[in-house]
Structure formats: structure tokens, C-alpha cells
Design an enzyme around this catalytic site. Structure first.
Site, mmCIF file in Angstrom:
data_model
loop_
_atom_site.group_PDB
_atom_site.id
_atom_site.type_symbol
_atom_site.label_atom_id
_atom_site.label_comp_id
_atom_site.label_asym_id
_atom_site.label_seq_id
_atom_site.Cartn_x
_atom_site.Cartn_y
_atom_site.Cartn_z
ATOM 1 N N ASP A 46 3.584 11.437 1.031
ATOM 2 C CA ASP A 46 3.136 11.160 -0.410
ATOM 3 C C ASP A 46 2.355 12.461 -0.763
ATOM 4 O OD1 ASP A 46 4.325 9.107 -0.873
ATOM 5 O OD2 ASP A 46 2.594 7.771 -1.460
ATOM 6 N N ILE A 85 2.958 1.280 -3.789
ATOM 7 C CA ILE A 85 2.399 1.352 -4.939
ATOM 8 C C ILE A 85 1.608 2.909 -5.322
ATOM 9 C CG2 ILE A 85 0.141 0.805 -6.359
ATOM 10 C CD1 ILE A 85 0.425 -2.120 -4.882
ATOM 11 N N GLU A 129 -0.626 4.481 -5.943
ATOM 12 C CA GLU A 129 -1.944 4.481 -6.377
ATOM 13 C C GLU A 129 -2.617 6.035 -6.330
ATOM 14 O OE1 GLU A 129 -1.833 4.488 -2.066
ATOM 15 O OE2 GLU A 129 -1.043 2.920 -3.411
ATOM 16 N N VAL A 185 0.782 -1.216 -0.075
ATOM 17 C CA VAL A 185 -0.092 0.105 -0.044
ATOM 18 C C VAL A 185 0.912 1.312 -0.070
ATOM 19 C CG1 VAL A 185 -1.599 1.247 1.366
ATOM 20 C CG2 VAL A 185 -1.945 -1.156 1.186
ATOM 21 N N ALA A 186 1.938 1.206 0.774
ATOM 22 C CA ALA A 186 2.745 2.210 0.844
ATOM 23 C C ALA A 186 3.483 2.492 -0.364
ATOM 24 C CB ALA A 186 3.899 2.170 2.117
ATOM 25 N N ASP A 195 -3.367 34.787 -36.686
ATOM 26 C CA ASP A 195 -3.813 35.887 -37.595
ATOM 27 C C ASP A 195 -3.189 37.392 -37.054
ATOM 28 O OD1 ASP A 195 -5.501 37.230 -39.275
ATOM 29 O OD2 ASP A 195 -7.232 37.285 -38.017
ATOM 30 N N ASN A 202 3.847 7.129 4.697
ATOM 31 C CA ASN A 202 3.291 7.075 3.353
ATOM 32 C C ASN A 202 2.246 8.413 3.328
ATOM 33 O OD1 ASN A 202 3.188 6.024 0.823
ATOM 34 N ND2 ASN A 202 0.866 5.608 1.303
#
Length: 918
Positions: free
Chosen positions: A713, A300, A302, A297-298, A344, A709
Site C-alpha cells: 500500500d 479500507i 484509510e 483493515v487491509a 500582463d 497490506n
């Protein structure tokens, strides 16, 4: 259906049925009907509730695995009479992470929704006989709407008047060609008439491509044909950008790799502790499983896609505040790759504030009368003039001679009109006069002169000789050489004036021409200089005379020689392959048609250029679609252009496009920084846990890993997304559109930075071993675990400071990031609280540490900054030596073709990438 009923009714019958007349509704009646029928908008798909978003965060497979592990851990702890602190911490982290994910998603959705309200559409209605501009959604059944080429149709409506009218109804019918419209009643049939065959009706969602019209609104919002289609559609998901798709694929790949590592950690731990398991201590299995799941979990990433989405949405919100409204997120990525900008001249490089400063005619009053009558601009009683800037300038010129538009309209009522068309480059009106009907035709001087066979002279009207034709063209060239835009006028008499057709625009009497000055916009020269330093070619595309175009381009530094100017007639002689080879020679295109613009853009793209195209008129829509980035004008642009554009400039200003390019590069840079920070931080955790497991000790518990994390993160990554642009962001060459966000150099850099942080954390743990056992031999140490936690949490936070720039020293940036500073300070306080406050220390399972041990951990964490700074200095030194070697070895003339320019840009980009590699 209402639409079916009204197409079979006459115009007056429809007005009566809707309780209206040709003067339109009163303001009071319109207000009552708006309350009754509601605003004329289509219902948007229902947004997900916050609860559903929150539950979707919890539905992630890895989060569910962690929740299951926490539940089992809690059950075992209760049975054995132990504390459930680990389970509580894990649940708290999961809930906090899910709440943060929910907030991020909601902020991103809110930012995108807010952008939609920044591009409102307006329409012209008759209220009590007076024309008014109102928001399109406020039009109600019974309103009389006035439409012209470029307008979007705001509601379903029955035509009352149609002048050479054509509408693009492809959004409803799928028919690619515009549909010609008229006011004739349709006969009743047994079967329902298809939408595409209702020639006397206009429909919401379509747009006017030619001519003008008056129509009475019959249905609005969900009661329109478009509303019926919208009601039958399900909720659709918003498309992700290519960057988001690449990052999602990267996340999936990393997930597989991380799960493999976690499985290896779990297997290795079980094998190394099989004796304890054999003795019946099955809590070892649970602890090992919890460690593996927590690490997954930490580690990856995600949250990678969510962070990128938030950074993109906040970035485009910031761009909108600077006048660049992003309608498609893909444009943000493409901006940093743009190597050619087709723009233009009028209104973008210049102010579109026309003033007539020269006139070439033996009778200026007759010329001014023609120019004023052959416009759609109007002069109010207070002297103000409303209309297209060019036409307003012509009306103002006539007024300066005592010829006011309102008086001319009364004396010479208009009976027919052939609206201006950029392909014909002409506009024609027919007026009733005492001697019959008079036709006036105005437009591009060379086109007008080519349609004339007589000329107004001081001695009266005479057949035009070749000498007089050449003299007239010479006068136009003289005006153009002064950088003036010229408009010419011709006329002829007719016995009938009921209609005007293009075949009538011949056999004219040449009346003369005027030259108009349009000042260069403030800030444009500086913006063009930035484009050159950023490796972006600016190409001016205009319908003006070539001499006028070159004079302006020379003043702006776009062209240094007339050989850089290409005429539309020259484009006609080139096939597609020839044009692709020739586009590298030209920076100015004059006397071009809309078809030419599309060909130019296509040729540039075929030659390898990432191309942005600006436009404002309905005929610019195809070229905007053909470009990599279509840029529409928000103030002077048509509804059609705003509908197809990727970016809308609210002030129609070229410097705003350059600012948007700078902002686009900043956003992409910051996304790269956030991605690299997240991946290097996650990798450091994997290396640390795997190394500790291989050596037979536990460096961090599952709860501690998840807490790190949580701290490191989300907040630092988002703070990096708010980083200001680096000083050299507009001095770099455009990047390749297919450039990988994580190339070989970045991958090596992530690996080394992750290994560096891991080494520092393990050093902190060994320092704790020395404090507990007097030896650096790795073994289970409570002090070591506390010091490792402190070091890892703060090292990752300090590393986020490193990532403020991937290739420059952070001490040379000269900018501040208050959000990142706040994240660093908050992380410091939270980490210190977890280590020193007894209840929190017990909750996390930390051992008491001395101040010197804590400072030792901080010092190790802080070492990540000078280590990375040293790496940047070494890279800069090597890059400098490499460039010096390249300069010494360079010889020969540079190829001036597009291929040569592309190779030069590619080489510069590769050199920049090498200097950024670790």
C-alpha cells in the site's frame, strides 16, 4: 494601549518617546532593539508533537478493533499454550503502519511550512538617514519606515508624512473601502478610539492602496493590534482541498461497503463452521473475527487521504524549486483545469528591461528633464539607478543627455506629488524653480495629450490646434506600431506648490513623448505554443497603446488581426452579458483599467472558462481574487498581490507559469494513479478472501493479509506520486473542474484489475493444492497459502508498474522512476525472505515451497503486466477507430464563440477519458 497613546501624540512627541528621530535608528541601535523586542512575527499555532500524531494513528476505529482482536488472540494462545506469533505480527504491522502514517503527516507539514519561508516580505527603513531594504520582521520600534502603494504594513506605526495616502484595513476593521490617512494628532476622548478611526496610525496586516508615507514603528509582532487578535484566537485546522474532501468522502463510502463485505464474510464463516462451534471450539469464532477485522483493515483505504496529502505537499515543494510557490493547495488541482490565462505584458511576457530608443519632441532636453523629475527612481553616485524599470529607463535616458537625476533634484526640489494611479494613468510632481513652481505630469500619451491645451514647438509654446493634436497622436501611433511603449510628458507653471490634486492635471503644455523597447522574454514563444497545444487560451491584458499591444501580440502568436484587440473604452460600452458574449472574439485588451481586468476575468468565468490571472500591482488584487487562480509576481509584485495570490512566480516569468501548469497536471495524474492502484489492490484482496470463504477454505491468514497490506500500500503509492510527467501531459485538453477522480471508466477498470489479480492469486493457491494433494479441488493447503501470498504481494507490486500510466504502454514512456524500482526490489526481497528463511516462514505460518512453485507464483504475478498492456492496446485501437470515424463524419464550420470552444474542449476531454477507460 500603546497604539491609543501614540495616536493622541504629535509626530515629534512620538519620535522622542520612542528614542528616534527623522533620520531613523543607527544599525547598532536597531540590532540592540531587535534582540530586546524580538522579530516582528505573529506566533504560529503550536504543531502537534510526533507522539500525538502517532497516537492519533492508533485511534482509528478499525486499528483499535484490530488491537483488541490481537489482545484476545494473545490471551487465548497463552491459555492454550500455543504460539502468539499471529498477535505479534499484527501488533508489529499496526505499529509500523502508524509510524509510516506519522512520518507521512510530518513530511507533509514540514513541506508546507517550508513553502511559507519562500515568500518573505521586505520593507524600506531609514537607518542613519539612508534607505535600506530589510526583512519586514526585522523592523523594530523606533524604525522609520517608507511605504508606497502596494506595500504591506510590517508593524503598527505613527504617520510622520502622508502624501495622498490610503490604506486597506479590512483585515482589522472589516471595512471594505480603503481608509484615508493623515498626520494630524487626534483629540483625547473619554472612550477608546476604534482602530478604524485612528487616521494617523498604520497597522500591521493592512496594506497601502494609494499614495506614499513615512512612519515611525510603535509596536511589532504580538504587541500590535493584529497580534492582540492573533493571541485571542484558538488553533485552527488547515483547510483541505476539494480533491482531499472528495477522497475522504470516497473513503467513507468504501469503508461502509467493505465493512458490509467483512460482516458477510464473518457471518458466512460462522454458518459454515457452526458444527465446530457447537462442539465447543470457540477459537473458530476468534479466528473468523480476526480474519474479518484484518480484511477490513487491509481493504479500507484509510491511507488514501494521507498518500494524497504527501503527494500534494511533495509536488508543491518541487514546484517551488522551479519558481512557482503555491500558497493554496487548491491551486494545484485547478491548474489542470485552466482553459484561459490572462496575463500582463510588461515583465511577464517581456523582460521589463526598458530602454528609450525613440523621442518625439522639439526640445529633447526639456522633455527628458520632465520625465526624470516626475519619477520616484533614484540615481546613485556610481551611476546605478534604483526604482521601477520604466522610471529607471526614463532617468537613464535623461542621464544620457547629461541631465542626472541627483543634480535635477537639487536644482528643482520636489514640493508635492500625486502618485501614479492606473485609473488616471498619470503621475504628477511639483518642483520649486527660480520662477516659482513647475508642475510635471507624465503618463499614457493619449491621456496626457487630452489634458493639454498648449504645445511646445520649435517656435516656442503655442496653443494646441486640432492638427497638432492629431499629429502628436500620429507620432504615438507610429511608435506603438513599432512595438514600442510610449510615455508622454506635459507641464505648467504655478505660483503655489504646496499640494498636487487631480484637478491640477489640466491646462498642460505638451512637451513630447518617448518610445521604449522591452524585449520579449526568452522561452515565452515556446511556452505560448505549449499553452495552445494544451487547450489553454492566452489573453494579453495591458495598459499600452492598442498598436503596441497588437505588435507584441502578433510577434507572440497571441493575435493574428487587429480585430482581436479590444480597447478599454469599448469595454465601457458593453454590459456584463454583452461582454460575456464578446470575450471569445478577443485575445488582447489594451488601455484597460483595474476594473476592466476584473470584468474580463468575471466574463470569462461566466462563459465557462477556468481562468488564471497574473498581476503585480496593488490594483491587480481584485482581478486576482476574481480569478479561479490568482498568480502574483514574486520579484516585481506588491505585498498586496503576494498576499491574495494562489501561486507566486518567484521570477515573474510566464514560462514558469506554464511549467507550473505542467507540474499541476503531473501531480493530479499521479494522485489518480495512486488512488486507482490502492483501490484495485484492496479490491483484489476483498474478492480473493470472499471467494475463498465462499468455497470453504482459507487462502490467507490475518497476519499475512496485513503484511501484504504493509508491503503493497504505502511505498508503491508514494512512488507513483513521484512519477515524471507523461509525454502527452501538455497535449491534452483541460479537464473539467468537477470531473470525478473515479469516473465510470475508472470504476470498471478498478473492478477488472482487482478481479484479474484475484484470479491470479486463486490460481496460485490451486497450484499449491496440486502440489499437496495432486488435485486442483479447493481445500486447505499450506503450500497453496504460501504461493497465494507470494503471488498477491508481487502481483500488486507489479501492478504498481502498470499504473505508471493509465492509458499508455509503460514501455513507451521513456522515463524512469527509481523510487518505484526500489519499492519493487525491496518487496521482492522481503517476500522471498518471508517464504524461504525458516524463522520468518514459521512466524508467518508458511509451508515450505520448492523453487519451481515459487517461480510459478512469480510468473502468475508477472502476468498482470502483459494482461493490462493488452487492455491498453485494445483501448488505443478502439479509440483510433472512433476518432477516424469522427473525422470522416465531421462537417461544417466551427463556431468561434466561447461556447463553441468549450464544447470542443469538452468533446476532446470525453474522447480522452473514453480512451483511458478499461
Amino acid at each position: 494601549m500603546q497604539d491609543e497613546k501614540h495616536c493622541h501624540a504629535g509626530a515629534e512627541e512620538t519620535l522622542e518617546a520612542l528614542g528616534s528621530d527623522r533620520r531613523g535608528l543607527s544599525d547598532e541601535e536597531a540590532r540592540i532593539r531587535l534582540e530586546r523586542f524580538g522579530r516582528g512575527t505573529l506566533k504560529e499555532a503550536r504543531r502537534e508533537s510526533l507522539l500525538r500524531v502517532f497516537l492519533r494513528q492508533l485511534a482509528d476505529p478499525m486499528v483499535m478493533a484490530l488491537l483488541c482482536a490481537a489482545a484476545v488472540s494473545a490471551a487465548v494462545s497463552i491459555v492454550s499454550g500455543e504460539s502468539c506469533s499471529d498477535s505479534c505480527i499484527i501488533l508489529a504491522v499496526v505499529v509500523i503502519n502508524s509510524v509510516l502514517g506519522m512520518v507521512q503527516e510530518s513530511r507533509a507539514e514540514a513541506a508546507i511550512s517550508a513553502l511559507r519561508s519562500l515568500t518573505p516580505s521586505y520593507t524600506t527603513v531609514l537607518r542613519g538617514g539612508e534607505r535600506k531594504r530589510i526583512p519586514a520582521e526585522e523592523a523594530v520600534p523606533g524604525d522609520i519606515i517608507a511605504l508606497e502603494a502596494g506595500d504591506a504594513v510590517p508593524a503598527d506605526a505613527r504617520l510622520l508624512r502622508a502624501d495622498s495616502l490610503a490604506a486597506d484595513e479590512s483585515v482589522l476593521t472589516g471595512e471594505s473601502l480603503p481608509c484615508e490617512k493623515n498626520t494630524a494628532r487626534l483629540p483625547r476622548t473619554e472612550r477608546e478610539i476604534p482602530v478604524g478611526d485612528r487616521k494617523n496610525m498604520l497597522h500591521m496586516g493592512s496594506c497601502i492602496t494609494a499614495g506614499s508615507a513615512l512612519a515611525v514603528v510603535t509596536a511589532t509582532g504580538m504587541n500590535t493590534e493584529m497580534g492582540h487578535i492573533a493571541a485571542s484566537l484558538g488553533t485552527g485546522s488547515r483547510d483541505r482541498t476539494p480533491l482531499q474532501k472528495r477522497l475522504a468522502a470516497l473513503s467513507r463510502t468504501l469503508t461502509v461497503l467493505v465493512l458490509a463485505v467483512c460482516l458477510a464474510v464473518f457471518a458466512f464463516s460462522v454458518l459454515s463452521r457452526r458444527a465446530e462451534i457447537s462442539a465447543g471450539d470457540y477459537t473458530v469464532l476468534l479466528d473468523t473475527f480476526m480474519l474479518a477485522v484484518s480484511l477490513a483493515v487491509a481493504a479500507i483505504p484509510e491511507g488514501l487521504a494521507a498518500v494524497v496529502t504527501v503527494v500534494l505537499s511533495l509536488g508543491v515543494t518541487r514546484m517551488s524549486k522551479k519558481g512557482a510557490i503555491v500558497r493554496r493547495l487548491t491551486a494545484v488541482e485547478t491548474l489542470g483545469c485552466t482553459s484561459a490565462v490572462c496575463t500582463d505584458k510588461t515583465g511577464t511576457l517581456t523582460e521589463n528591461r526598458m530602454t528609450v530608443v525613440r523621442a518625439a519632441s522639439p526640445e529633447p532636453e526639456r522633455l527628458a528633464t520632465a520625465l526624470s523629475l516626475c519619477t520616484d527612481a533614484s540615481e546613485h553616485a556610481d551611476g546605478s539607478i534604483v526604482g521601477d524599470p520604466t522610471q529607471a529607463a526614463l532617468v537613464a535616458y535623461a542621464a544620457s543627455l547629461g541631465l542626472h537625476k541627483s543634480e535635477l533634484d537639487a536644482r528643482f526640489p520636489r514640493t508635492a506629488v500625486l502618485p501614479f494611479d492606473s485609473a488616471r494613468k498619470l503621475m504628477t510632481t511639483v518642483h520649486r524653480s527660480p520662477h516659482g513652481y513647475t508642475q510635471y505630469t507624465t503618463g499614457a500619451p493619449d491621456v496626457v495629450i487630452s489634458r493639454c491645451d498648449r504645445i511646445l514647438t520649435p517656435d516656442g509654446i503655442r496653443p494646441m490646434t486640432s492638427e497638432q493634436r492629431d499629429r502628436a497622436l500620429g507620432e504615438i501611433s507610429a511608435l506603438a506600431g513599432q512595438g514600442l511603449r510610449s510615455i508622454a510628458a506635459g507641464m505648467k507653471w504655478s505660483r503655489s506648490g504646496g499640494s498636487a490634486e487631480s484637478r491640477d492635471e489640466r491646462g498642460l503644455i505638451y512637451l513630447g513623448a518617448v518610445g521604449m523597447e522591452d524585449p520579449i522574454r526568452r522561452g515565452v514563444p515556446e511556452a505560448l505554443g505549449l499553452c495552445r497545444s494544451a487547450g489553454m487560451r492566452v489573453i494579453m491584458i495591458t495598459g499600452d497603446h492598442p498598436a503596441t499591444a497588437f505588435a507584441i501580440a502578433q510577434r507572440l502568436g497571441i493575435a493574428d488581426s487587429p480585430s482581436r484587440v479590444c480597447l478599454g473604452s469599448e469595454l465601457d460600452r458593453l454590459d456584463d452579458d454583452g461582454l460575456s458574449r464578446a470575450v471569445g472574439r478577443y485575445t488582447v485588451y489594451s488601455r484597460v483599467s483595474p476594473e476592466h481586468k476584473t470584468r474580463i476575468v468575471t466574463a470569462l468565468r461566466r462563459a465557462g472558462c477556468i481562468t488564471a490571472m497574473t498581476g503585480d500591482g496593488v490594483n491587480d488584487a481584485p482581478s486576482l481574487r476574481a480569478a479561479d487562480i490568482g498568480v502574483g509576481m514574486g520579484r516585481g509584485g506588491s505585498d498586496v498581490v503576494r498576499g491574495v495570490a494562489d501561486i507566486i512566480l518567484s521570477d515573474d516569468n510566464f514560462p514558469t507559469l506554464v511549467d507550473a501548469t505542467r507540474e499541476g497536471r503531473r501531480i493530479y495524474d499521479n494522485i489518480c494513479k495512486a488512488v486507482q492502484f490502492l483501490l484495485s489492490s484492496n479490491l483484489s484482496e476483498i474478492i480473493t478472501i470472499f471467494t475463498a470463504t465462499a468455497l470453504g477454505f482459507t487462502v490467507l491468514s490475518p497476519a499475512q493479509i496485513l503484511w501484504i497490506n504493509l508491503i503493497t500500500d504505502t511505498f508503491p503509492a508514494l512512488a507513483l506520486g513521484l512519477e515524471e510527467a507523461e509525454p502527452d501531459v501538455m497535449s491534452r485538453p483541460p479537464r473539467s473542474l468537477d470531473e470525478k477522480i473515479i469516473g465510470a471508466g475508472e470504476a470498471v477498470e478498478i473492478l477488472l484489475q482487482g478481479a484479474l489479480v484475484s484470479a491470479l492469486v486463486l490460481a496460485a493457491y490451486l497450484g499449491g493444492c496440486v502440489g499437496d494433494f495432486g488435485s486442483i479441488a479447493p481445500q486447505s493447503s499450506g503450500t497453496g497459502m504460501t504461493m497465494a501470498f507470494t503471488c498477491m504481494a508481487m502481483a500488486e507490486i507489479f501492478h504498481s508498474c502498470n499504473m505508471r500510466s493509465r492509458h499508455r504502454s509503460i514501455f513507451s514512456l521513456g522515463t524512469r522512476n527509481p523510487t518505484l524500482a526500489l519499492a519493487v526490489a525491496a518487496s521482492f526481497v522481503v517476500t522471498a525472505a518471508a517464504v524461504f528463511i525458516p524463522p520468518l516462514r514459521t512466524l508467518f505460518g508458511f509451508a515450505p515451497v520448492s523453487l519451481s512453485q515459487y517461480l510459478f507464483s512469480l510468473a502468475l504475478a508477472l502476468a498482470v503486466i502483459p494482461a493490462v498492456e493488452l487492455g491498453k492496446a485494445l483501448r488505443a485501437l478502439l479509440s483510433h477507430r472512433r476518432r477516424r470515424g469522427v473525422r470522416r463524419g465531421a462537417s461544417g464550420d466551427k463556431d468561434n464563440t466561447v461556447k463553441g470552444m468549450q464544447q470542443e474542449r469538452s468533446g476532446s476531454r470525453q474522447e480522452h477519458d473514453r480512451s483511458a477507460a478499461f
